[in-house]
Write a protein that holds these residues in place. Structure first.
Motif, short mmCIF file in Angstrom:
data_model
loop_
_atom_site.label_atom_id
_atom_site.label_comp_id
_atom_site.label_asym_id
_atom_site.label_seq_id
_atom_site.Cartn_x
_atom_site.Cartn_y
_atom_site.Cartn_z
N GLU A 49 0.93 -1.65 0.02
CA GLU A 49 0.69 0.26 0.07
C GLU A 49 0.79 1.16 -0.22
N ASP A 53 1.39 4.21 -3.29
CA ASP A 53 0.99 5.19 -2.34
C ASP A 53 1.55 6.23 -2.92
N LYS A 56 2.00 7.02 -7.05
CA LYS A 56 0.81 7.70 -6.89
C LYS A 56 1.27 9.34 -6.61
N GLN A 57 1.69 9.47 -5.31
CA GLN A 57 2.60 10.49 -4.91
C GLN A 57 2.98 10.86 -6.11
N GLY A 60 1.22 12.05 -9.33
CA GLY A 60 0.50 13.59 -9.54
C GLY A 60 1.23 14.76 -8.80
N SER A 114 -3.46 10.60 -7.00
CA SER A 114 -2.97 11.37 -5.78
C SER A 114 -3.68 11.38 -4.88
N ASP A 115 -4.02 11.76 -3.57
CA ASP A 115 -4.77 12.61 -3.05
C ASP A 115 -4.52 13.79 -3.19
N ALA A 116 -3.26 14.47 -3.96
CA ALA A 116 -3.24 16.01 -3.88
C ALA A 116 -4.09 16.62 -5.09
N MET A 118 -6.68 14.94 -6.87
CA MET A 118 -7.79 15.09 -6.45
C MET A 118 -8.06 16.38 -5.41
N LYS A 119 -7.54 16.70 -4.85
CA LYS A 119 -7.37 17.59 -3.18
C LYS A 119 -7.74 18.75 -5.13
N ARG A 120 -7.05 19.22 -6.10
CA ARG A 120 -6.81 20.47 -6.98
C ARG A 120 -7.93 20.05 -7.85
N THR A 124 -15.02 16.23 -10.53
CA THR A 124 -14.56 14.83 -11.48
C THR A 124 -16.05 13.98 -12.06
#
Length: 159
Positions: A49, A53, A56-57, A60, A114-116, A118-120, A124
């Motif tokens: 995991e 991550d 993806k980071q 990202g 990545s989460d970053a 998705m936050k930007r 979606t």
């Protein structure tokens, strides 16, 4: 209007490249359309995991480096919003009507976004819960962008 598709990895098969090129050409009458590729992170088949991550980071960071501050960003994600073709066309029309002339769509790598990223994202999009190869998704999505312009122009193409 500027529409950008930021994608991870290259399209390997010629038939996908040919299809994508055809939609790029068709879209040129409606907008300035470009596809920006960022390299995918090399990774073995089985990852922990934490390793997933990290991949993806890194991807990202490459994606985010291609997105400007004023761009309206859609992330393509399995858990995103589902639109009909007509709803998608209306969304693009509304964005341009209300001052968003730079629209960017992001298709992540095989592990997702990545989460970053998705936050930007401002919004979606999901094509459902199917898993599709990224090369095929790129072609299908280019067609849907073209279809949206055809709908907004009252063309019989959509029927």
């Amino acid at each position: 209007m500027n529409i950008k598709l930021v994608v991870v990895g290259k399209v390997k098969e010629k038939y996908f490249r040919d299809g994508i090129s055809e939609y790029e050409k068709r879209l040129s009458r409606f907008c300035k359309f470009k596809i920006v590729q960022v390299s995918d992170e090399k990774a073995p088949e089985s990852l922990s995991e934490a390793e997933m991550d990290e991949v993806k980071q890194k991807e990202g960071e490459r994606i985010l480096s291609k997105i400007g501050d004023k761009e309206f960003v859609f992330a393509l994600a399995i858990l995103g919003k589902q639109f009909s073709s007509e709803e998608f066309a209306a969304k693009i029309k509304d964005l341009t009507t209300y001052g968003h002339s730079d629209i960017t769509f992001v298709i992540g790598g095989s592990l997702g976004l990545s989460d970053a990223v998705m936050k930007r994202a401002n919004d979606t999009i999901s094509f459902g819960r199917f898993t599709l190869p990224h090369q095929l998704m790129r072609l299908v999505f280019c067609e849907q962008i073209y279809r949206a312009f055809m709908i907004n122009n009252g063309s019989p193409y959509h029927k």
